[in-house]
Design a protein around this motif. Structure first.
Motif, PDB file in Angstrom:
ATOM      1  N   LEU A 109       0.835  -0.938  -0.043  1.00  0.00           N
ATOM      2  CA  LEU A 109       0.138   0.024  -0.054  1.00  0.00           C
ATOM      3  C   LEU A 109       0.889   1.319   0.033  1.00  0.00           C
ATOM      4  CD1 LEU A 109      -2.955   1.288   0.376  1.00  0.00           C
ATOM      5  CD2 LEU A 109      -2.575   1.163   2.863  1.00  0.00           C
ATOM      6  N   LEU A 110       1.867   1.325   0.798  1.00  0.00           N
ATOM      7  CA  LEU A 110       2.676   2.393   0.965  1.00  0.00           C
ATOM      8  C   LEU A 110       3.927   2.440  -0.136  1.00  0.00           C
ATOM      9  CD1 LEU A 110       2.988   2.350   4.820  1.00  0.00           C
ATOM     10  CD2 LEU A 110       1.475   3.864   3.583  1.00  0.00           C
ATOM     11  N   GLY A 111       4.214   1.388  -0.914  1.00  0.00           N
ATOM     12  CA  GLY A 111       5.143   1.303  -1.758  1.00  0.00           C
ATOM     13  C   GLY A 111       6.517   1.333  -1.392  1.00  0.00           C
ATOM     14  N   TYR A 112       6.729   0.851   0.143  1.00  0.00           N
ATOM     15  CA  TYR A 112       8.023   0.690   0.642  1.00  0.00           C
ATOM     16  C   TYR A 112       8.282  -0.645   0.611  1.00  0.00           C
ATOM     17  CZ  TYR A 112       8.192   5.556   2.368  1.00  0.00           C
ATOM     18  OH  TYR A 112       8.128   6.969   2.824  1.00  0.00           O
ATOM     19  N   PHE A 122       6.957   6.475  12.992  1.00  0.00           N
ATOM     20  CA  PHE A 122       5.807   6.066  12.403  1.00  0.00           C
ATOM     21  C   PHE A 122       5.271   7.062  11.889  1.00  0.00           C
ATOM     22  CE2 PHE A 122       0.991   5.036  13.387  1.00  0.00           C
ATOM     23  CZ  PHE A 122       1.079   4.067  12.550  1.00  0.00           C
ATOM     24  N   GLU A 123       5.623   8.735  12.183  1.00  0.00           N
ATOM     25  CA  GLU A 123       5.322   9.661  11.771  1.00  0.00           C
ATOM     26  C   GLU A 123       5.451   9.821  10.033  1.00  0.00           C
ATOM     27  OE1 GLU A 123       9.187  10.714  13.231  1.00  0.00           O
ATOM     28  OE2 GLU A 123       7.539   9.708  13.790  1.00  0.00           O
ATOM     29  N   MET A 124       6.327   8.992   9.512  1.00  0.00           N
ATOM     30  CA  MET A 124       6.766   8.919   8.058  1.00  0.00           C
ATOM     31  C   MET A 124       5.545   8.333   7.154  1.00  0.00           C
ATOM     32  SD  MET A 124      10.008   7.341   6.382  1.00  0.00           S
ATOM     33  CE  MET A 124       9.465   5.360   6.125  1.00  0.00           C
ATOM     34  N   TYR A 153      -2.645   7.677   5.704  1.00  0.00           N
ATOM     35  CA  TYR A 153      -1.272   7.447   5.607  1.00  0.00           C
ATOM     36  C   TYR A 153      -0.829   7.971   4.321  1.00  0.00           C
ATOM     37  CZ  TYR A 153      -1.402   3.326   8.454  1.00  0.00           C
ATOM     38  OH  TYR A 153      -1.564   2.636   9.917  1.00  0.00           O
ATOM     39  N   ILE A 154       0.690   8.233   4.518  1.00  0.00           N
ATOM     40  CA  ILE A 154       1.408   8.872   3.406  1.00  0.00           C
ATOM     41  C   ILE A 154       2.131   7.716   2.216  1.00  0.00           C
ATOM     42  CG2 ILE A 154       2.933  10.725   2.379  1.00  0.00           C
ATOM     43  CD1 ILE A 154       0.384  11.803   3.718  1.00  0.00           C
ATOM     44  N   ALA A 155       1.999   7.350   1.397  1.00  0.00           N
ATOM     45  CA  ALA A 155       2.725   6.476   0.610  1.00  0.00           C
ATOM     46  C   ALA A 155       4.143   7.153   0.379  1.00  0.00           C
ATOM     47  CB  ALA A 155       2.133   6.160  -0.818  1.00  0.00           C
ATOM     48  N   LYS A 156       4.882   6.209  -0.163  1.00  0.00           N
ATOM     49  CA  LYS A 156       6.396   6.583  -0.598  1.00  0.00           C
ATOM     50  C   LYS A 156       6.367   7.780  -1.647  1.00  0.00           C
ATOM     51  CE  LYS A 156      11.006   4.809  -1.885  1.00  0.00           C
ATOM     52  NZ  LYS A 156      11.480   3.599  -2.280  1.00  0.00           N
ATOM     53  N   ASP A 157       5.423   7.811  -2.542  1.00  0.00           N
ATOM     54  CA  ASP A 157       5.500   8.726  -3.821  1.00  0.00           C
ATOM     55  C   ASP A 157       4.446   9.805  -3.383  1.00  0.00           C
ATOM     56  OD1 ASP A 157       2.781   7.647  -3.650  1.00  0.00           O
ATOM     57  OD2 ASP A 157       2.879   6.805  -5.501  1.00  0.00           O
ATOM     58  N   GLY A 158       4.180  10.094  -2.069  1.00  0.00           N
ATOM     59  CA  GLY A 158       3.480  11.131  -1.775  1.00  0.00           C
ATOM     60  C   GLY A 158       1.854  11.075  -1.860  1.00  0.00           C
ATOM     61  N   ARG A 159       1.616  10.089  -1.979  1.00  0.00           N
ATOM     62  CA  ARG A 159      -0.070   9.862  -2.154  1.00  0.00           C
ATOM     63  C   ARG A 159      -0.546   9.847  -0.731  1.00  0.00           C
ATOM     64  NH1 ARG A 159      -1.654   5.063  -3.407  1.00  0.00           N
ATOM     65  NH2 ARG A 159       0.646   4.226  -3.313  1.00  0.00           N
TER      66      ARG A 159
END
Length: 452
Positions: A109-112, A122-124, A153-159
């Protein structure tokens, strides 16, 4: 001789010591290594050596213990398989707020990759805001559990990904928090559906208002030319009625009758459109007083039909008083109108207060206390296969020659009831009368009246 014996004994004792050390030390070393493997989570570890005595008993005890552990303990691999097969995301966070573990769904989901998340704060991955990650973790540490709250939630690509978030603190036997388990469900599709539903609802409301305004304006504008038709028809009857002859007089009466029906139709159409456009605020209304006023208005019709209307004690509810009068007027007038030939109509009105959860199988839009009012009659009744039709606009089950009316009365009743957050239903058997049941909330929160 003694010296010779000593020389012979030394190698024998050395050999015996060597054999004894191999017999004892090797099994002990194997046991130590097996214990290390067992501690690492390899529950299949066993010791297989040939020995005797106490060492053999120690080996057998170790194998028995390992077997018991394997039967009563779930392996780390097994747990990891369960965690990574979850559809929902799972992230384990330390009490300090650092990510200790993330399952496959969370990474997807997050792309990591998991190694990119481990050790990070966790704030990342949680949007900072009024309810940011620190606040959420603080709440978890304080209360031990947080359930079904919306987070982002904030994904790796900023979504930004809307999620339904739940979390629980893991504690040891002393109550010390060892970590926090955070589970989240992606609700992006649900959010999109909610937005579409809001958009559709807004468009539908706007369309309904346009239709109501159109009905009001159209019916209002139609009244003026219709008044002229009626007025000229009356003058024609007064001044030239005798000159028209029998056939001309018949045509004139048909025209005047049609004009009167049109006036009645327009009047009812205006009433229908004004249910919301000309609605009044809700105030305490004594339904008993409303019923008495309506019966006074219908006194002539009751006498003409030799009918009887029995009214129970009715409560006081929050409502629009004029609309309650319309509701009672339409339902009682209908019951008097649709009576059997030669059988005087008997109308019975009863009420009861019930809980808003639908006690006794009743259903309503309201959650508080409800007033149930039943209007029963001994009239002609109808086939229940037409229930869906009778509450529609311009719907009639009988011809105009049999019973007067425009077919809007019950549609107005339903709209009035729905504006009050209630429901109206009916049951009937042909030739045995009908029962109309109205459910209305007893109380409304201030400003909480319906405008549907």
């Amino acid at each position: 001789f003694l010296f010779f014996v000593f020389l012979l004994a030394v190698p024998i004792l050395t050999l015996a010591a060597y054999m004894l050390s191999r017999h004892i030390s090797r099994p002990i070393v194997r046991l130590a290594r097996a214990a290390e493997e067992l501690a690492k989570g390899d529950l299949s570890t066993r010791v297989s050596v040939q020995t005797t005595g106490e060492v053999q008993m120690l080996v057998e005890s170790f194998n028995s213990m390992a077997e018991d552990i394997a039967l009563t303990t779930v392996s780390k691999e097994y747990v990891d398989n369960i965690i990574n097969s979850m559809i929902d995301t799972l992230i384990v966070v330390s009490p300090e707020g650092n990510i200790l573990q993330a399952n496959a769904s969370a990474c997807s989901l997050l792309g990591y990759k998991e190694e990119e998340l481990l050790g990070q704060g966790f704030e990342m991955v949680v949007k900072e805001g009024t309810q940011n990650s620190s606040t959420a973790l603080d709440d978890l540490i304080t209360m031990g559990y947080v359930g079904n709250t919306e987070q982002t939630y904030i994904a790796k690509d900023g979504r930004r990904i809307p999620v339904l978030f739940s979390g629980a603190a893991m504690q040891d036997s002393d109550g010390t928090i060892q970590g926090i388990v955070c589970v989240a469900q992606d609700i992006t599709d649900r959010k999109h559906a909610e937005e579409q539903l809001k958009s559709f609802a807004a468009k539908l409301e706007a369309s309904n208002k346009e239709l109501e305004n159109f009905a009001y304006v159209a019916s209002h504008d139609l009244q003026e030319p219709l008044r002229k038709v009626t007025a000229f028809g009356d003058q024609l009857q007064t001044k030239y009625g005798k000159k028209l002859g029998e056939k001309g007089g018949d045509y004139l009466e048909r025209m005047r009758g049609a004009a009167q029906r049109m006036q009645s139709l327009i009047k009812n159409l205006l009433t229908y459109s004004r249910v919301t456009t000309k609605a009044q605020p809700f105030v305490p209304v004594n339904l008993g007083s409303v019923a008495r006023e309506v019966l006074s208005d219908l006194e002539v019709r009751i006498v003409q039909t030799k009918g009887r209307v029995d009214v129970d004690d009715l409560p006081i509810i929050d409502a629009d008083p004029l609309q309650m009068r319309q509701l009672f007027q339409n339902l009682i007038a209908n019951a008097l109108k649709f009576h059997r030939d030669g059988d005087p109509p008997v109308v019975t009105i009863r009420s009861a207060l019930i809980s808003g959860n639908g006690t006794g199988g009743e259903q309503s839009n309201a959650a508080g206390e409800l007033c149930r009012i039943t209007f029963s009659d001994n009239g002609i009744g109808f086939d229940e296969k037409y229930i869906d039709r009778i509450f529609g606009v311009f719907q009639r089950l009988h011809g105009r020659n049999e019973y007067e009316g425009t077919g809007i009365g019950l549609a107005i009743c339903r709209k009035l009831v729905e504006r009050h957050g209630g429901t109206i239903t009916t049951t009937s058997t042909p030739g045995q009368g009908a029962v109309f049941t109205v459910l209305l909330p007893v109380a409304h929160e201030q400003g909480g009246e319906q405008n549907a």
